[in-house]
Design an enzyme around this catalytic site. Structure first.
Site, PDB file in Angstrom:
ATOM      1  CD  GLU A  83      -1.641  -0.533   3.502  1.00 53.49           C
ATOM      2  OE1 GLU A  83      -2.429   0.397   3.702  1.00 53.49           O
ATOM      3  OE2 GLU A  83      -1.724  -1.627   4.088  1.00 53.49           O
ATOM      4  CB  CYS A 120      -2.792  -4.656   6.135  1.00 53.39           C
ATOM      5  SG  CYS A 120      -2.456  -2.998   6.728  1.00 53.39           S
ATOM      6  CB  THR A 163       1.483   2.053  14.842  1.00 58.51           C
ATOM      7  OG1 THR A 163       0.850   2.837  13.810  1.00 58.51           O
ATOM      8  CG2 THR A 163       0.745   2.257  16.142  1.00 58.51           C
ATOM      9  CB  SER A 211      -8.750   2.058  12.269  1.00 59.29           C
ATOM     10  OG  SER A 211      -7.795   2.183  13.304  1.00 59.29           O
ATOM     11  CG  HIS A 244      -3.120  -6.723  10.135  1.00 53.02           C
ATOM     12  ND1 HIS A 244      -1.902  -6.439   9.569  1.00 53.02           N
ATOM     13  CD2 HIS A 244      -3.708  -5.518  10.406  1.00 53.02           C
ATOM     14  CE1 HIS A 244      -1.762  -5.118   9.485  1.00 53.02           C
ATOM     15  NE2 HIS A 244      -2.845  -4.543   9.990  1.00 53.02           N
ATOM     16  CE  LYS A 253      -7.520  -1.981  21.832  1.00 56.53           C
ATOM     17  NZ  LYS A 253      -7.658  -1.462  23.160  1.00 56.53           N
ATOM     18  CG  ASN A 328       1.246  -1.863  10.620  1.00 56.22           C
ATOM     19  OD1 ASN A 328       1.325  -2.970  10.084  1.00 56.22           O
ATOM     20  ND2 ASN A 328       0.170  -1.107  10.553  1.00 56.22           N
ATOM     21  CB  SER A 364      -7.891  -0.017   6.616  1.00 53.54           C
ATOM     22  OG  SER A 364      -7.237  -0.189   7.838  1.00 53.54           O
TER      23      SER A 364
END
Ligand code: CAA
Length: 446
Positions: A83, A120, A163, A211, A244, A253, A328, A364
């Site tokens: 990307e 991603c 990140t 996001s 990811h 999370k 990332n 995303s």
């Protein structure tokens, strides 16, 4: 049916390191724990001035081809997922093929080349394309080269700056693979979302908090869709669950919600019921709000149980070891997570042959995909061959002022005045300036 999957993998990290707790946090006026504890990150990788998505991808691919003694004739397609592309027409895979032709005998004229875009998740989509091409019998005995490469930079001052990262993962997709076989079953969760996008701009527009919610919502849909074809999942089914990883805190999370989902109506839920109760069911509540409060309280209790903590420590945490050190890598991130988990198992003498992984990809915009993988006999040799620890140790540690300079060098809108490199290139491809039509040029440095 012939097995198809990942036969070999190589990783190339950007050659600079930004220490988030000790360099970035003080300059930003943040507490170091926001990075180390909250986001779960220690360092980010950055590209040196002569590195970009092409050099990083080509360097990973060259090592992979050399190690496996491959020639261009062995490769039938080259797909690049990124990307961070700098050209809306000419795909990065052509640049990478051009680089590889500088060092290997023969050429890639016979190879189908392309570039995949869906944030991603496009790295995993490129794996799918390769898988389908082989399954369709169109590969003529050849393998596919899939390269996920990104410079994941955010605009200065954006919350996402915490990140960032840069690196590439090259994967060889073949029949009878040595590393992992991919499952035919897949699940998707896909919706038109505006959580993170780059409308013809280099740095993303991000709604960071949203996001995170979109990631969790799409991942949940993908898991349910996967279960609709593969059957219910259970925590004992999978040795590792690479997700990811935009930052490890995100996966913390996702892991908790995934575990809660997987144990519903199982012996695990039953065994825990004495301590923390059973999971609230929607039909027992008058309103959504009341149900959400109850499920949120249950989740808080679940997070503190030994059962959950042990599962997380064994199944999820090992997949985050590399991300903590590199940040990332967008398209490469879930593939780094897989490698990280396998590397941890290898270093701790865990025999994974025949064992299963559940892999959760996300892009995303937004889409999640879940599939399973079965670890193959040759996995230990493949993982042992990756020299990432040496690469990580060799990174040049940049100061905050140097970070600002590097960010400017890679900012397409800026003419960086001082583009002097921090490290000496050796046995690798480097960016070598622009050609007469605005194309980027590359050269191999001995
Ligand atoms: N000690 C311990 N923890 C601390 C702390 C301290 N001193 N200070 C903060 N924290 C914790 C916070 O509580 C928070 O954790 P929780 O979410 O668990 O509560 C965490 O550290 C981050 O702190 P903030 O939320 O205050 O950080 P922020 O406002 O700077 O934003 C972010 C965080 C939204 C993730 C931002 O970094 C961002 O926008 N990142 C880019 C977008 C992104 O990565 N999104 C992920 C999903 S989208 C995706 O996956 C695609 C992709 O690759 C981009």
């Amino acid at each position: 049916m012939t097995k198809v999957g990942i036969d070999a993998i190589e990783i190339h990290t950007g050659k600079l390191r930004l220490d988030l707790a000790n360099t970035f946090a003080p300059a930003k006026g943040d507490e170091p724990e926001k990075y180390t504890k909250g986001l779960g990150l220690e360092n980010s990788s950055f590209p040196d001035t002569y590195e970009d998505i092409v050099t990083m991808g080509a360097n990973a691919a060259r090592r992979l081809m050399e190690r496996r003694d491959l020639t261009p004739q062995d490769i039938g397609r080259i797909d690049v997922a990124t990307e961070s592309a700098f050209d809306n027409s000419k795909p990065v895979s052509t640049y990478i093929a051009g680089c590889l032709e500088q060092v290997f005998d023969g050429d890639f004229h016979h190879a189908n080349k392309g570039e995949r875009k869906f944030a991603c998740i496009s790295g995993t989509q490129s794996l799918d394309d390769a898988y389908n091409w082989i399954r369709a019998g169109r590969n003529r005995g050849r393998s596919a080269l899939v390269i996920a490469t990104d410079t994941a930079l955010y605009a200065r001052g954006d919350a996402g700056e915490a990140t960032q990262g840069a690196g590439a993962v090259a994967m060889l997709i073949s029949e009878d693979p040595d590393l992992v076989e991919l499952s035919t079953e897949q699940g998707y969760g896909s919706a038109d979302e505006t959580d993170f996008l780059k409308p013809n701009q280099q740095f993303p527009s991000v709604d960071g908090k949203r996001s995170v919610q979109v990631y969790l919502a799409r991942m949940r849909e993908a898991l349910e869709d996967f279960e609709s074809v593969a059957g219910d999942t259970h925590p004992d089914d999978f040795e590792l669950i690479p997700f990811h990883t935009p930052f490890p805190g995100m996966v913390r999370k996702a892991g908790l919600l995934g575990f809660r989902h997987m144990i519903r109506d199982t012996n695990v839920e039953e065994d825990l019921a004495g301590d923390i109760g059973r999971q609230p069911r929607r039909e027992a509540f008058d309103s959504d709000d009341a149900f959400l409060d109850a499920i949120s309280e249950y989740t808080d209790r679940l997070k503190e149980t030994d059962t959950y903590r042990e599962w997380y420590a064994e199944t999820i945490d090992p997949t985050l070891n590399i991300a903590r050190q590199v940040g990332n890598w967008y398209t490469g991130s879930v593939h780094v997570a897989r490698a990280s988990g396998l590397k941890h198992a290898y270093e701790n003498d865990v025999d994974l042959t025949g064992k299963r992984l559940l892999v959760g990809s996300y892009g995303s915009g937004a889409q999640a995909e879940i599939h399973a993988e079965t670890v193959q006999e040759g996995w230990e040799d493949e993982i042992a061959a990756i020299d990432l620890d040496e690469q990580l140790a060799a990174r040049y540690d940049i100061s905050f002022e140097e970070y600002e300079r590097v960010h400017d060098v890679h900012n397409h809108d800026k003419q960086a005045e001082d583009a002097e490199e921090f490290t000496n290139p050796e046995d690798e491809f480097v960016f070598d300036g622009w050609g007469r039509m605005g194309e980027r040029k590359y050269r191999y440095v001995e």
